[in-house]
Design a protein around this motif. Structure first.
Motif: not given
Length: 414
Positions: A68-79
């Protein structure tokens, strides 16, 4: 936007040793919060994921929060966040998987601007598939990677376009959205190396047009963990080699072996740290990240201007490339000297800098590229001196009185 470099630098225990940390290639130093997150995972106890016991549940939670954190960092989805030891290993993983769908009639397009980690895995995979490799060239006068050439390079046979979001040697930030638009119009996938870009600027994978976006946490105050971010629907279409006992689900099936769970706790802590670089940032973590990284970029660009002026005034120093948009990274040579001399000749005497020889595209082979030893200005205690150049908040009043020509610091990603 507020960016207090002294406040943030104080969060890094390693920076209290008096050294100037210039070895960006080796990765960043980490803040206390990351150290505590990793230690805390070990103190509490962790087990392998998907088990029916408390330690396993803790690992499940760590992995989910890191995604979830990395998804927030780059604007992606956690899955769609895939973890691995580093970007290079993950790129080989995806190259081998994607190449299983290529044949002798297919082509891929790479660039001379890219680090070898976004070149060699694709070249080797294409060779095994019998696919043709085409290269986009650098304008060696400016250091730019002209996007217009992709109109000729990309065609109906193109299966993949791999390109960097920022060069770790020149700092060049190509027009990735235009390049990916050309690729998508031809039905090709795009793989964007974001290792050098992520610590310097806000990232939005959708705006970049990245089908796959690769980054490394150890370049932005985290531990040595790599990640590739893609749409879960795209990952569902791919079948990597895996053990029979490993999960079939996405993104798990791309992750071989047991993960470094404590380090993943550090990844989540590093993202939270980045989100707080601007203390005035508010809202969701994604919103705080965008605000903080915009503040970082503004700070770095001001320091870059100072650095370029200082280097331009030094006798024997030759700046190479002048890209219109660049990270706070400078490529230069010093007449009569190799990069290896700089740790011995450059003040302050206690410096930690990397050296190397590289051939980015068709540019000169012997080089020195000074770049912040992540994360974004605060973590590196760097200087702007005759011997070692890097974006800095500590500005020396004059160049050292040394009768010898200064050395030159280099950095590269292994």
């Amino acid at each position: 936007m507020t960016f207090d470099v002294a406040r943030v630098r104080a969060m890094y225990p390693a920076l209290s040793d008096g050294h100037a940390w210039l070895d960006a290639a080796a990765g960043t130093q980490v803040p206390e919060s990351v150290i505590e997150a990793i230690a805390g995972a070990y103190r509490t106890g962790i087990g392998n994921v998907h088990g029916a016991f408390a330690a396993s549940a803790r690992s499940d939670a760590i992995v989910a929060e890191a995604r979830a954190a990395v998804a927030d960092l780059v604007g992606g989805r956690a899955e769609g966040v895939v973890f691995g030891p580093n970007m290079t290993t993950l790129t080989y993983r995806f190259a081998n998987t994607l190449a299983g769908q290529w044949g002798p009639d297919d082509e891929i397009v790479l660039s001379r601007l890219d680090h070898d980690a976004n070149v060699r895995p694709w070249v080797q995979a294409a060779a095994r598939a019998g696919a043709r490799v085409r290269f986009a060239e650098i304008d060696t006068a400016t250091g730019e990677l002209p996007a217009a050439q992709y109109e000729e390079l990309v065609g109906e046979r193109t299966r993949l376009v791999a390109v960097t979001a920022a060069s770790n040697v020149l700092g060049t930030m190509p027009d990735v959205p235009r390049i990916t638009a050309i690729a998508h119009a031809a039905g090709a996938l795009t793989y964007i190396d974001g290792v050098h870009a992520t610590p310097h600027t806000p990232v939005d994978v959708a705006a970049l047009g990245a089908d796959f976006y690769a980054t490394s946490a150890y370049k932005w105050s985290g531990p040595h963990i790599g990640a590739v971010i893609a749409a879960p629907e795209l990952l569902e279409r791919l079948r990597p080699d895996k053990l029979a006992s490993s999960p079939q689900s996405v993104p798990d099936r791309f992750e071989t072996g047991t993960a470094a769970f404590a380090d993943l706790a550090g990844v989540a802590a590093a993202v939270e740290h980045l989100a707080g670089l601007d203390p005035d940032a508010s809202g969701t973590r994604r919103r705080r990240l965008l605000t903080s990284m915009a503040a970082v970029e503004a700070y770095e660009q001001a320091e870059l201007e100072h650095l370029l002026k200082g280097l331009s005034a030094l006798p024997g120093v030759r700046l190479l490339g002048a890209p219109a948009r660049r990270t706070a990274t400078v490529y230069f040579t010093v007449a009569g000297h190799t990069p290896a001399r700089s740790p011995r000749t450059s003040p302050p005497a206690r410096s930690t800098s990397g050296t190397g020889t590289a051939t980015p595209g068709r540019s000169p082979g012997r080089w020195a590229s000074a770049s912040p030893a992540r994360p974004c200005a605060p973590a590196w205690c760097t200087t702007t001196t005759a011997g070692t150049a890097s974006v800095s908040s500590r500005r020396w009043p004059s160049w050292p009185a040394d009768p010898r020509p200064p050395g030159a610091a280099g950095q590269y990603r292994a």
